[in-house]
Motif scaffolding. Sequence first.
Motif, short mmCIF file in Angstrom:
data_model
loop_
_atom_site.label_atom_id
_atom_site.label_comp_id
_atom_site.label_asym_id
_atom_site.label_seq_id
_atom_site.Cartn_x
_atom_site.Cartn_y
_atom_site.Cartn_z
N MET A 1 0.64 -1.43 -0.05
CA MET A 1 -0.05 -0.38 -0.19
C MET A 1 0.77 1.07 -0.12
O MET A 1 1.51 1.53 0.69
CB MET A 1 -0.84 -0.57 1.08
N ALA A 2 0.86 2.44 -0.64
CA ALA A 2 1.27 2.95 -1.14
C ALA A 2 1.56 4.33 0.53
O ALA A 2 0.76 4.07 1.57
CB ALA A 2 0.86 4.06 -2.02
N GLU A 3 2.60 4.89 0.62
CA GLU A 3 2.45 5.67 2.32
C GLU A 3 1.11 6.47 2.22
O GLU A 3 0.28 6.86 2.47
CB GLU A 3 3.42 6.60 2.45
N GLU A 4 1.08 7.56 0.79
CA GLU A 4 0.43 8.48 0.85
C GLU A 4 -1.23 8.00 1.00
O GLU A 4 -1.72 8.27 1.63
CB GLU A 4 0.09 9.73 -0.32
N ASN A 5 -1.94 6.77 0.77
CA ASN A 5 -2.60 6.06 0.52
C ASN A 5 -2.97 5.58 1.77
O ASN A 5 -4.08 5.81 2.99
CB ASN A 5 -3.11 5.15 0.18
N SER A 6 -2.46 4.82 2.47
CA SER A 6 -2.07 4.66 3.51
C SER A 6 -2.53 5.79 5.26
O SER A 6 -3.13 5.08 6.14
CB SER A 6 -1.17 3.88 4.58
N SER A 7 -1.89 7.14 4.94
CA SER A 7 -2.00 7.72 5.48
C SER A 7 -3.29 8.47 5.70
O SER A 7 -3.97 8.88 6.59
CB SER A 7 -1.36 9.14 5.12
N LEU A 8 -4.37 7.87 4.48
CA LEU A 8 -5.57 8.34 4.90
C LEU A 8 -6.16 7.53 6.05
O LEU A 8 -6.98 7.89 6.76
CB LEU A 8 -5.97 7.47 3.44
N ASN A 9 -5.43 6.12 6.10
CA ASN A 9 -6.26 5.50 6.79
C ASN A 9 -5.32 4.89 8.21
O ASN A 9 -5.38 4.62 8.69
CB ASN A 9 -6.51 3.38 5.80
N ILE A 10 -4.86 6.20 8.60
CA ILE A 10 -3.72 5.78 9.50
C ILE A 10 -4.52 5.43 10.75
O ILE A 10 -5.69 5.38 10.84
CB ILE A 10 -2.92 7.85 9.91
N TRP A 11 -3.33 4.13 11.25
CA TRP A 11 -4.42 3.77 12.96
C TRP A 11 -4.34 5.01 14.06
O TRP A 11 -3.84 5.84 14.26
CB TRP A 11 -3.02 2.80 13.15
N PRO A 12 -5.58 4.63 14.47
CA PRO A 12 -5.99 5.76 15.91
C PRO A 12 -4.91 5.56 16.99
O PRO A 12 -5.31 6.77 17.17
CB PRO A 12 -7.08 5.34 16.06
N GLU A 13 -4.14 4.48 17.36
CA GLU A 13 -3.28 4.45 17.99
C GLU A 13 -1.72 5.45 17.79
O GLU A 13 -1.90 5.85 18.64
CB GLU A 13 -3.29 3.40 17.95
N ILE A 14 -1.64 5.42 16.15
CA ILE A 14 -0.82 5.96 15.52
C ILE A 14 -0.62 7.81 16.09
O ILE A 14 0.27 8.41 16.47
CB ILE A 14 -0.79 6.22 14.05
N GLU A 15 -2.12 7.94 15.20
CA GLU A 15 -2.21 9.18 15.40
C GLU A 15 -2.66 10.45 16.76
O GLU A 15 -2.59 11.24 16.87
CB GLU A 15 -4.22 9.65 14.35
N LYS A 16 -3.08 9.44 17.57
CA LYS A 16 -2.94 9.79 18.95
C LYS A 16 -1.64 10.00 19.50
O LYS A 16 -2.01 10.77 20.24
CB LYS A 16 -3.72 8.08 19.57
N ALA A 17 -1.01 9.45 19.51
CA ALA A 17 0.22 9.34 19.76
C ALA A 17 0.38 11.20 18.84
O ALA A 17 1.88 11.69 19.90
CB ALA A 17 1.11 9.18 19.32
N GLU A 18 0.79 11.23 18.14
CA GLU A 18 0.85 12.39 17.04
C GLU A 18 0.64 13.75 17.91
O GLU A 18 0.75 14.62 17.90
CB GLU A 18 0.69 12.00 15.62
N LYS A 19 -0.99 13.76 17.72
CA LYS A 19 -1.58 14.36 18.01
C LYS A 19 -1.21 15.00 20.49
O LYS A 19 -1.35 16.24 20.13
CB LYS A 19 -3.00 14.44 18.62
N GLU A 20 -0.81 14.20 20.38
CA GLU A 20 -0.56 14.00 21.81
C GLU A 20 0.79 14.28 22.60
O GLU A 20 2.20 14.31 23.59
CB GLU A 20 -1.32 13.05 22.45
N ASN A 21 1.92 14.40 21.20
CA ASN A 21 3.18 13.82 21.01
C ASN A 21 3.74 12.89 22.41
O ASN A 21 4.73 13.48 23.31
CB ASN A 21 3.53 15.20 21.51
N ARG A 22 2.88 11.75 22.28
CA ARG A 22 3.42 11.20 22.91
C ARG A 22 4.91 11.20 22.95
O ARG A 22 5.45 10.59 21.74
CB ARG A 22 2.43 9.52 22.67
N ARG A 23 5.71 9.89 24.57
CA ARG A 23 7.28 9.68 24.28
C ARG A 23 6.74 8.25 24.43
O ARG A 23 8.08 7.37 24.13
CB ARG A 23 7.45 10.53 25.06
#
Length: 565
Positions: A1-23
């Motif tokens: 799966m291409a990266e740009e397409n997969s970014s549309l279906n970002i995993w919620p766990e990763i999305e949450k880590a991004e938004k919350e600047n998790r460590r």
Amino acid sequence: MAEENSSLNIWPEIEKAEKENRRELVLQGSAIDKKIQSSDGLHPRLYSLSLLNYLEISQCPSLHEIHDNIRHLSQLQSLILCRNKITSVPKSIGDLKAIKVLDLSVNQLQALPEEICALSELNTLNVSCNSITALPDGLSKCVKLASINVSKNALSRLPDDLWCSNLELLSSIIASENEIEELSSEISNLSALKVLDLSSNKLKELPFELADCPKLKETNFKGNKLKDKRLEKMVNGCQTKSVLDYLRAGGRGKGKGKQPDGEVSEKLDGGRNVSKKKSGAKQKGKKEAEEVDELNRMVVRVLHVSKAPTEITVKVSAGIKDVRPYIVCCVVKGMNLRQGNALKRFLAAQTKLHDEICAKRTTATIATHDLSLLKSPLLYDVRPPDTLKIVPLGRKETKAADLLKQLQQDADELRKQKKRQNVSGLHKYLQLLDGKALYPCLVDAEDHVISFPPITNSERTKIKRSTQELFLEVTSSTSLQICKDVMDALIIKMAELNKLTFDGKEDVGLDEETDVISDRPAEDPASPELTVVQVKVVDVDGNLKVVYPSKTDLMSDTSNLTVIR
């Protein structure tokens, strides 16, 4: 799966880590595994979480590789990639200069990249349970390395530079169940070495220089066919001090080792007097060794079910096979827990077995009960998390679901306190129940849950100083054999501890953490002998599944243990 397409279906766990600047980020279990399958690997956005200093991806059999882009996670201090099916590690892992803990255990690796040797901050390396045939040269560059576990691989040797004096913090080497043929005499360079496990390898000799490791306290060379059969008996008895003393004396009185003051023993020359001295010393040493053997001899008597006055049977429900199918049980009589620190020693030994042979409770779990508090017959059953209730050790009655939630919070808090450099054992074995609709439990005749493996057993049947007969239980989701191996190890350890107590090497006194006993002194046991009573495990129709100990159990190589059947 291409990266740009997969970014549309970002995993919620990763999305949450991004938004919350998790460590820290933990991805594990069947739900994540399905995402890996559908995405043909890990989501590319994972590698953009540059603030992470703790990343765990575990129990995902669809995970076969890690992308080179792992190098972007430059702040990582702990990288836990255990219990997947990873076949190779990218060279870019060498760019993770902050890594302190690297866990690649239980995968399908056949080699490690040399770039791992560039991890100058590395403290803990665990690559156990793979198919690695050789470790890369250059590990001596990891000057902060304190613990290395390479057990259950296909190693024929350990790299020469592992014995380098640069590794002045290296305190633990676990390399059991490999094909290692030789232990280097340079091992004495490891000034901090405390634990060395080379059990179940192909060693034929042990270097005399092993005795010159100043801090070495725990060794395991069981399962090696040594040329020196006297030494082989010693190592199979796990008598570390005796083994080191024997090597220090040169083995069989050969005088090749160093003396305690560091001077090489003087070589005597010529003549009959020397011969007589050697012969006399040899005979004296042999006699002393035989006396020590007799003094340390332990006896375990096996009582068959047919001869037991009160037979205990464990029935197994049909639903358990999909949750935690394996269980063995037995009764032990003759264990003296009243004297001195006997109970504390026993509980400490159980914890050690949980950490080692049970792999932090992930392969098997031990539960011990006071037999007098059990209401038989027993049922090994499964129940929903919100229905299963237990009185955990040291806690009030609670539902299994609530208990797991609390323990998970405790584990996460512990990890944060330790600055995410270690995955606690608690955190690991909690994962075994992830996604399970039903939980395993051992239930007595009054429908009280007395055990909830792998989490806890019940306060109702807790052993105390006054406990005279114990009911032992070992369960596993891995195999029946691991249950038997753990039970064997537990009983042998109990025999050792009972002999220690019987020989009066404990101070008599009360333990503030256990029950109060009466002023009347306990009657001293006539011998340290243990009696193990067989327990049958049957299915719902009464058909025998397993009986322990059978004729093939307790077949230990321990030289000072006698099993009477």
